[in-house]
Motif scaffolding. Structure first.
Motif, PDB file in Angstrom:
ATOM      1  N   UNK A   1       3.966   0.615   2.140  1.00 17.50           N
ATOM      2  CA  UNK A   1       5.179   0.589   1.329  1.00 17.50           C
ATOM      3  C   UNK A   1       5.883   1.936   1.315  1.00 17.50           C
ATOM      4  N   UNK A   2       5.102   3.026   1.262  1.00 14.97           N
ATOM      5  CA  UNK A   2       5.671   4.366   1.143  1.00 14.97           C
ATOM      6  C   UNK A   2       4.596   5.388   1.495  1.00 14.97           C
ATOM      7  N   UNK A   3       5.040   6.599   1.775  1.00 11.35           N
ATOM      8  CA  UNK A   3       4.129   7.714   2.014  1.00 11.35           C
ATOM      9  C   UNK A   3       4.514   8.823   1.036  1.00 11.35           C
ATOM     10  N   UNK A   4       3.551   9.273   0.254  1.00 10.60           N
ATOM     11  CA  UNK A   4       3.779  10.343  -0.714  1.00 10.60           C
ATOM     12  C   UNK A   4       2.949  11.547  -0.298  1.00 10.60           C
ATOM     13  N   UNK A   5       3.617  12.649   0.000  1.00  6.68           N
ATOM     14  CA  UNK A   5       2.953  13.892   0.381  1.00  6.68           C
ATOM     15  C   UNK A   5       3.076  14.869  -0.776  1.00  6.68           C
ATOM     16  N   UNK A   6       1.948  15.335  -1.283  1.00  2.00           N
ATOM     17  CA  UNK A   6       1.946  16.369  -2.324  1.00  2.00           C
ATOM     18  C   UNK A   6       1.474  17.662  -1.674  1.00  2.00           C
ATOM     19  N   UNK A   7       2.369  18.625  -1.616  1.00  6.08           N
ATOM     20  CA  UNK A   7       2.164  19.861  -0.869  1.00  6.08           C
ATOM     21  C   UNK A   7       1.896  21.012  -1.836  1.00  6.08           C
ATOM     22  N   UNK A   8       0.797  21.713  -1.630  1.00  8.27           N
ATOM     23  CA  UNK A   8       0.453  22.864  -2.453  1.00  8.27           C
ATOM     24  C   UNK A   8       0.535  24.173  -1.669  1.00  8.27           C
ATOM     25  N   UNK A   9       1.309  24.164  -0.594  1.00  7.90           N
ATOM     26  CA  UNK A   9       1.483  25.375   0.217  1.00  7.90           C
ATOM     27  C   UNK A   9       2.352  26.399  -0.523  1.00  7.90           C
ATOM     28  N   UNK A  10       2.112  27.686  -0.274  1.00 11.62           N
ATOM     29  CA  UNK A  10       2.914  28.714  -0.940  1.00 11.62           C
ATOM     30  C   UNK A  10       4.252  28.978  -0.264  1.00 11.62           C
TER      31      UNK A  10
ATOM     32  N   UNK B   1       0.839  -1.193   0.000  1.00  6.86           N
ATOM     33  CA  UNK B   1       0.000   0.000   0.000  1.00  6.86           C
ATOM     34  C   UNK B   1       0.875   1.245   0.000  1.00  6.86           C
ATOM     35  N   UNK B   2       0.649   2.114  -0.967  1.00  9.91           N
ATOM     36  CA  UNK B   2       1.254   3.445  -0.972  1.00  9.91           C
ATOM     37  C   UNK B   2       0.238   4.406  -0.377  1.00  9.91           C
ATOM     38  N   UNK B   3       0.661   5.230   0.577  1.00 11.73           N
ATOM     39  CA  UNK B   3      -0.235   6.199   1.200  1.00 11.73           C
ATOM     40  C   UNK B   3      -0.012   7.555   0.546  1.00 11.73           C
ATOM     41  N   UNK B   4      -1.097   8.174   0.084  1.00  8.68           N
ATOM     42  CA  UNK B   4      -1.038   9.472  -0.585  1.00  8.68           C
ATOM     43  C   UNK B   4      -1.762  10.503   0.260  1.00  8.68           C
ATOM     44  N   UNK B   5      -1.081  11.597   0.571  1.00  7.55           N
ATOM     45  CA  UNK B   5      -1.662  12.661   1.376  1.00  7.55           C
ATOM     46  C   UNK B   5      -1.485  13.979   0.641  1.00  7.55           C
ATOM     47  N   UNK B   6      -2.590  14.636   0.327  1.00  9.19           N
ATOM     48  CA  UNK B   6      -2.565  15.975  -0.254  1.00  9.19           C
ATOM     49  C   UNK B   6      -2.679  16.984   0.879  1.00  9.19           C
ATOM     50  N   UNK B   7      -1.885  18.045   0.819  1.00  7.44           N
ATOM     51  CA  UNK B   7      -1.905  19.020   1.902  1.00  7.44           C
ATOM     52  C   UNK B   7      -1.660  20.423   1.374  1.00  7.44           C
ATOM     53  N   UNK B   8      -2.103  21.395   2.150  1.00  9.11           N
ATOM     54  CA  UNK B   8      -1.853  22.805   1.838  1.00  9.11           C
ATOM     55  C   UNK B   8      -2.005  23.608   3.122  1.00  9.11           C
ATOM     56  N   UNK B   9      -0.918  24.242   3.536  1.00  5.96           N
ATOM     57  CA  UNK B   9      -0.940  25.191   4.663  1.00  5.96           C
ATOM     58  C   UNK B   9      -1.307  24.557   6.004  1.00  5.96           C
ATOM     59  N   UNK B  10      -0.985  23.281   6.212  1.00  6.46           N
ATOM     60  CA  UNK B  10      -1.262  22.628   7.486  1.00  6.46           C
ATOM     61  C   UNK B  10      -0.048  21.799   7.910  1.00  6.46           C
ATOM     62  N   UNK B  11       1.091  22.408   8.149  1.00  4.18           N
ATOM     63  CA  UNK B  11       2.304  21.629   8.442  1.00  4.18           C
ATOM     64  C   UNK B  11       2.201  20.774   9.689  1.00  4.18           C
ATOM     65  N   UNK B  12       1.578  21.291  10.755  1.00  2.00           N
ATOM     66  CA  UNK B  12       1.487  20.509  11.991  1.00  2.00           C
ATOM     67  C   UNK B  12       0.568  19.306  11.809  1.00  2.00           C
ATOM     68  N   UNK B  13      -0.548  19.517  11.117  1.00  2.00           N
ATOM     69  CA  UNK B  13      -1.490  18.427  10.890  1.00  2.00           C
ATOM     70  C   UNK B  13      -0.848  17.318  10.059  1.00  2.00           C
ATOM     71  N   UNK B  14      -0.225  17.703   8.943  1.00  3.03           N
ATOM     72  CA  UNK B  14       0.290  16.668   8.037  1.00  3.03           C
ATOM     73  C   UNK B  14       1.448  15.905   8.662  1.00  3.03           C
ATOM     74  N   UNK B  15       2.250  16.572   9.470  1.00  2.00           N
ATOM     75  CA  UNK B  15       3.339  15.850  10.130  1.00  2.00           C
ATOM     76  C   UNK B  15       2.784  14.792  11.085  1.00  2.00           C
ATOM     77  N   UNK B  16       1.757  15.147  11.839  1.00  8.17           N
ATOM     78  CA  UNK B  16       1.142  14.170  12.745  1.00  8.17           C
ATOM     79  C   UNK B  16       0.562  13.002  11.947  1.00  8.17           C
ATOM     80  N   UNK B  17      -0.090  13.286  10.817  1.00  7.01           N
ATOM     81  CA  UNK B  17      -0.652  12.223   9.987  1.00  7.01           C
ATOM     82  C   UNK B  17       0.435  11.294   9.462  1.00  7.01           C
ATOM     83  N   UNK B  18       1.509  11.866   8.941  1.00  5.51           N
ATOM     84  CA  UNK B  18       2.593  11.060   8.382  1.00  5.51           C
ATOM     85  C   UNK B  18       3.256  10.216   9.463  1.00  5.51           C
ATOM     86  N   UNK B  19       3.509  10.802  10.617  1.00  9.05           N
ATOM     87  CA  UNK B  19       4.143  10.045  11.704  1.00  9.05           C
ATOM     88  C   UNK B  19       3.288   8.856  12.118  1.00  9.05           C
ATOM     89  N   UNK B  20       1.969   9.024  12.132  1.00 12.44           N
ATOM     90  CA  UNK B  20       1.102   7.892  12.499  1.00 12.44           C
ATOM     91  C   UNK B  20       1.161   6.797  11.442  1.00 12.44           C
TER      92      UNK B  20
END
Length: 292
Positions: free
Chosen positions: A30-39, A2-21
């Motif tokens: 198998x892997x975690x892919x974070x696609x970040x659209x933050x400015x 399983x590849x985990x895909x997480x889309x995020x924008x402007x929520x660094x604290x939230x996404x870090x907690x999600x990835x760590x879990x």
């Protein structure tokens, strides 16, 4: 697996907690892919020290959760792609539960789990958002209202099936003028294509209720707007089933109004008004968008 895909924008604290879990969720991941659209660089910096632990970071200048998820799926290497929101947290046995349920259910094209909200407001008039209760395991092989399957905040899809459906419609979803329903659209197309989906209570995660209660009416209005736009898309293609989906949505708006009167809740009354406005605004906006 399983590849985990997480889309995020402007929520660094939230996404870090999600990835760590997810990194503690077991060897099925198998892997975690974070696609970040933050400015800015805050999200990249928040995830920098996790890069050596199977976390891939992709920055994308354009906005839209559907675009970000499609990018992650195209770059994934697992047989399945698990789409998670950036404000969730999975339990330590999540990966093992996903693999066990996929095998038990004979490897469906899509698997949906429960979205819980422990710590949500307990006041009688309060509202929890982005939750999904699952009481028993179901396997879906024929078109049903797509909200019965589950949501993109907790969706595991066979990668080949997802790409065969051309992924999420990038005109729908958070970050677009239509705001939502990219998951409803995918669910609907998945079942209409004859693919098999399953919903199970054995796979679950937590959605953190970080929004203020006064912000919820506008949020639910956007959800309804997106859903009506999705219905308009398929109505314009000659499909009559979305009229039923619109009727269900209008009935839900009415139930919210009745609930506000019964509970004497100004928040619920505002929510009912915003939801209703979103329903009809989305139908008009979707008709204009997809008729092009």
């Amino acid at each position: 697996m399983v590849s985990v895909a997480i889309a995020t924008a402007d929520r660094p604290e939230h996404v870090r907690r999600a990835v760590e879990s997810v990194l503690l969720a077991g060897p099925a991941v198998r892997e975690v892919i974070v696609v970040d659209q933050s400015p800015d660089e805050r999200t990249r910096l928040a995830l920098a020290e996790l890069a050596g632990r199977g976390v891939s970071y992709v920055h994308q200048s354009s906005r839209g959760a559907s675009k970000a998820r499609n990018t992650a799926a195209r770059g994934a290497t697992g047989e399945y792609v698990a789409f998670l929101d950036d404000d969730v947290e999975v339990p330590p046995n999540w990966g093992d539960a996903v693999r066990r349920e996929l095998e038990r259910l004979d490897w469906p094209d899509a698997l949906y789990g429960a979205i819980r909200a422990p710590g949500a407001p307990t006041e009688r008039a309060a509202l929890a958002v982005s939750t999904f209760e699952v009481d028993r395991t179901r396997v879906w092989v024929a078109p049903v209202p797509p909200s019965r399957l589950g949501y993109s905040g907790h969706m595991i899809v066979r990668r080949s099936s997802f790409l065969g459906l051309e992924g999420f419609d990038e005109r729908l979803g958070p970050g677009t003028p239509l705001h939502g329903a990219e998951d409803m659209d995918l669910n609907y197309r998945l079942l209409r294509a004859g693919l098999r989906a399953a919903t199970t209570p054995a796979v679950w995660l937590v959605h953190h209720q970080w929004r203020r209660q006064e912000d919820i009416p506008r949020l639910l209005s956007r959800y309804n707007l997106g859903h009506s736009a999705f219905c308009a898309k398929h109505l314009l293609a000659g499909d009559r089933y979305p009229w039923r989906l619109l009727a269900i949505q209008v009935a839900g708006d009415g139930r919210m109004l009745a609930s506000s009167l019964r509970r004497r809740s100004w928040l619920r009354a505002r929510t009912a008004a915003w939801r209703t406005a979103g329903t009809w605004q989305g139908l008009v906006r979707g008709w204009r968008t997809f008729s092009r």
